[in-house]
Design a protein around this motif. Sequence first.
Motif, PDB file in Angstrom:
ATOM      1  N   PHE A 210       0.852  -1.187   0.000  1.00 14.89           N
ATOM      2  CA  PHE A 210       0.000   0.000   0.000  1.00 14.89           C
ATOM      3  C   PHE A 210       0.888   1.237   0.000  1.00 14.89           C
ATOM      4  N   ILE A 211       0.372   2.297  -0.598  1.00 16.04           N
ATOM      5  CA  ILE A 211       0.999   3.611  -0.542  1.00 16.04           C
ATOM      6  C   ILE A 211       0.020   4.547   0.145  1.00 16.04           C
ATOM      7  N   LYS A 212       0.541   5.399   1.039  1.00 17.71           N
ATOM      8  CA  LYS A 212      -0.308   6.377   1.707  1.00 17.71           C
ATOM      9  C   LYS A 212       0.213   7.783   1.412  1.00 17.71           C
ATOM     10  N   MET A 213      -0.743   8.700   1.214  1.00 14.34           N
ATOM     11  CA  MET A 213      -0.392  10.083   0.917  1.00 14.34           C
ATOM     12  C   MET A 213      -1.330  11.018   1.655  1.00 14.34           C
ATOM     13  N   ASP A 214      -0.778  12.064   2.249  1.00  7.73           N
ATOM     14  CA  ASP A 214      -1.573  13.073   2.935  1.00  7.73           C
ATOM     15  C   ASP A 214      -2.488  13.760   1.926  1.00  7.73           C
ATOM     16  N   ALA A 215      -3.793  13.679   2.155  1.00  2.00           N
ATOM     17  CA  ALA A 215      -4.765  14.218   1.199  1.00  2.00           C
ATOM     18  C   ALA A 215      -4.622  15.724   1.039  1.00  2.00           C
ATOM     19  N   ALA A 218      -1.609  16.542  -1.162  1.00  2.00           N
ATOM     20  CA  ALA A 218      -1.829  16.164  -2.559  1.00  2.00           C
ATOM     21  C   ALA A 218      -2.781  17.138  -3.252  1.00  2.00           C
ATOM     22  N   LEU A 219      -3.822  17.550  -2.547  1.00  2.00           N
ATOM     23  CA  LEU A 219      -4.770  18.506  -3.122  1.00  2.00           C
ATOM     24  C   LEU A 219      -4.136  19.880  -3.295  1.00  2.00           C
ATOM     25  N   ARG A 220      -3.369  20.294  -2.310  1.00  2.00           N
ATOM     26  CA  ARG A 220      -2.715  21.608  -2.381  1.00  2.00           C
ATOM     27  C   ARG A 220      -1.784  21.704  -3.586  1.00  2.00           C
ATOM     28  N   ASP A 221      -1.068  20.602  -3.860  1.00  2.00           N
ATOM     29  CA  ASP A 221      -0.094  20.597  -4.952  1.00  2.00           C
ATOM     30  C   ASP A 221      -0.682  20.110  -6.273  1.00  2.00           C
ATOM     31  N   ALA A 222      -2.013  19.906  -6.306  1.00  2.00           N
ATOM     32  CA  ALA A 222      -2.692  19.438  -7.520  1.00  2.00           C
ATOM     33  C   ALA A 222      -2.085  18.134  -8.038  1.00  2.00           C
ATOM     34  N   MET A 223      -1.790  17.205  -7.118  1.00  2.00           N
ATOM     35  CA  MET A 223      -1.122  15.964  -7.477  1.00  2.00           C
ATOM     36  C   MET A 223      -2.012  14.730  -7.327  1.00  2.00           C
ATOM     37  N   VAL A 224      -3.279  14.906  -7.028  1.00  2.00           N
ATOM     38  CA  VAL A 224      -4.142  13.742  -6.809  1.00  2.00           C
ATOM     39  C   VAL A 224      -4.261  12.908  -8.079  1.00  2.00           C
ATOM     40  N   LYS A 225      -4.580  13.542  -9.193  1.00  2.00           N
ATOM     41  CA  LYS A 225      -4.759  12.798 -10.452  1.00  2.00           C
ATOM     42  C   LYS A 225      -3.479  12.072 -10.871  1.00  2.00           C
ATOM     43  N   PRO A 226      -2.305  12.734 -10.896  1.00  2.00           N
ATOM     44  CA  PRO A 226      -1.077  11.999 -11.246  1.00  2.00           C
ATOM     45  C   PRO A 226      -0.773  10.851 -10.295  1.00  2.00           C
ATOM     46  N   LEU A 227      -1.015  11.054  -9.004  1.00  2.00           N
ATOM     47  CA  LEU A 227      -0.756   9.994  -8.035  1.00  2.00           C
ATOM     48  C   LEU A 227      -1.650   8.792  -8.283  1.00  2.00           C
ATOM     49  N   ALA A 231      -0.122   5.176  -9.356  1.00  2.00           N
ATOM     50  CA  ALA A 231      -0.378   4.039  -8.470  1.00  2.00           C
ATOM     51  C   ALA A 231      -1.125   2.934  -9.199  1.00  2.00           C
ATOM     52  N   ASN A 232      -2.050   3.318 -10.079  1.00  2.00           N
ATOM     53  CA  ASN A 232      -2.768   2.316 -10.870  1.00  2.00           C
ATOM     54  C   ASN A 232      -1.822   1.562 -11.791  1.00  2.00           C
ATOM     55  N   ARG A 233      -0.864   2.269 -12.355  1.00  2.00           N
ATOM     56  CA  ARG A 233       0.115   1.599 -13.221  1.00  2.00           C
ATOM     57  C   ARG A 233       0.997   0.649 -12.414  1.00  2.00           C
ATOM     58  N   LEU A 234       1.317   1.038 -11.186  1.00  2.00           N
ATOM     59  CA  LEU A 234       2.103   0.169 -10.320  1.00  2.00           C
ATOM     60  C   LEU A 234       1.295  -0.996  -9.766  1.00  2.00           C
ATOM     61  N   ARG A 235      -0.026  -0.865  -9.829  1.00  2.00           N
ATOM     62  CA  ARG A 235      -0.946  -1.846  -9.240  1.00  2.00           C
ATOM     63  C   ARG A 235      -0.737  -1.945  -7.720  1.00  2.00           C
ATOM     64  N   ILE A 236      -0.522  -0.793  -7.105  1.00  2.00           N
ATOM     65  CA  ILE A 236      -0.399  -0.704  -5.655  1.00  2.00           C
ATOM     66  C   ILE A 236      -1.516   0.186  -5.145  1.00  2.00           C
ATOM     67  N   PRO A 237      -2.353  -0.291  -4.235  1.00  2.00           N
ATOM     68  CA  PRO A 237      -3.447   0.534  -3.719  1.00  2.00           C
ATOM     69  C   PRO A 237      -2.917   1.804  -3.051  1.00  2.00           C
ATOM     70  N   TYR A 255     -11.433  12.476  -8.724  1.00  2.00           N
ATOM     71  CA  TYR A 255     -10.296  11.805  -9.362  1.00  2.00           C
ATOM     72  C   TYR A 255     -10.312  10.292  -9.166  1.00  2.00           C
ATOM     73  N   ASP A 256     -11.482   9.743  -8.936  1.00  2.00           N
ATOM     74  CA  ASP A 256     -11.621   8.289  -8.792  1.00  2.00           C
ATOM     75  C   ASP A 256     -10.735   7.723  -7.688  1.00  2.00           C
ATOM     76  N   VAL A 257     -10.599   8.482  -6.614  1.00  2.00           N
ATOM     77  CA  VAL A 257      -9.872   7.989  -5.445  1.00  2.00           C
ATOM     78  C   VAL A 257     -10.653   6.832  -4.845  1.00  2.00           C
ATOM     79  N   ARG A 258      -9.950   5.804  -4.428  1.00  2.00           N
ATOM     80  CA  ARG A 258     -10.625   4.613  -3.902  1.00  2.00           C
ATOM     81  C   ARG A 258     -10.578   4.521  -2.385  1.00  2.00           C
TER      82      ARG A 258
END
Length: 272
Positions: A210-215, A218-227, A231-237, A255-258
């Motif tokens: 699993f990977i965890k990221m401070d929401a 990620a939102l402040r830096d506009a990085m949710v979509k790239p992350l 992560a989907n390409r890595l197949r790591i939740p 951004y289809d966050v799960r």
Amino acid sequence: MIPSTIPALVAHAAGHPFLGQHLRMGEGEYSGMACARFRNCEIGSAYEPIFDVSMHGIPQTLTSSPDSADRFGDELGFQAITQRLDGTAFEPFDAVADDHELVALDRLSRALHAINFFGGQRHGLLFLRVHERLLKSVKYDHGRHFSSVLISFGLNPARVVIELPSVAVAHRTFLGYLTKSYQLYGFKVAGNLPNAGHILSVSDMARLDFIKMDAGLALRDAMVKPLVGYANRLRIPLIFSRVADEAQFDALQQYDVRFVQGPLFATHDRAL
């Protein structure tokens, strides 16, 4: 075979040379759960849910049913939190200066949370944080001791996720060693990203579960979509943690966050 109930697990712990000195059944409002004494304070377990918000066919909104926990979806698992029974704010690892005592407190709290989690018949995965000082205090074979304790209790290490701090994820070689060591002893491993860019170092040195990221970050830096995409390409939740309010939750949903976790969703349920 030890019955997976809290009283049975606590009774089994009485024969352990270290845990037997500290663990006991709670009393009064804490009856039914395992508690522990460390130094001069009584500690217990609380749990913060991690939700899979993709499991519902209807749009997720906090205004639809604010008192219904299942509005967020199914629970992936729970992150354990150590609490003082007297309600006093408690950051366990800030209270211990000696590294040997730090290791003892960590081993005690992990066993306590495992007993309350498995004995309380909770479903999903148990997430347990590892403090950076502990990683430095234990020189090798990370996970060996805790795995042996769980197995002696008849509990499955594969349902436990060891959550590494961001300082460990920031160092590729160390991250690779830690991940392989914990996985060798049967655990799953999650890593907290120091920032969004560190997701690029995850796949080559360590196959995290699993990977965890401070929401908020990620939102402040506009990085949710790239992350999410990487992560989907890595197949790591990917779990977005520390979701603080409805605005952050609604923004993540675009951004289809799960997987989500944080104060917005948490009641910090005691292990009752």
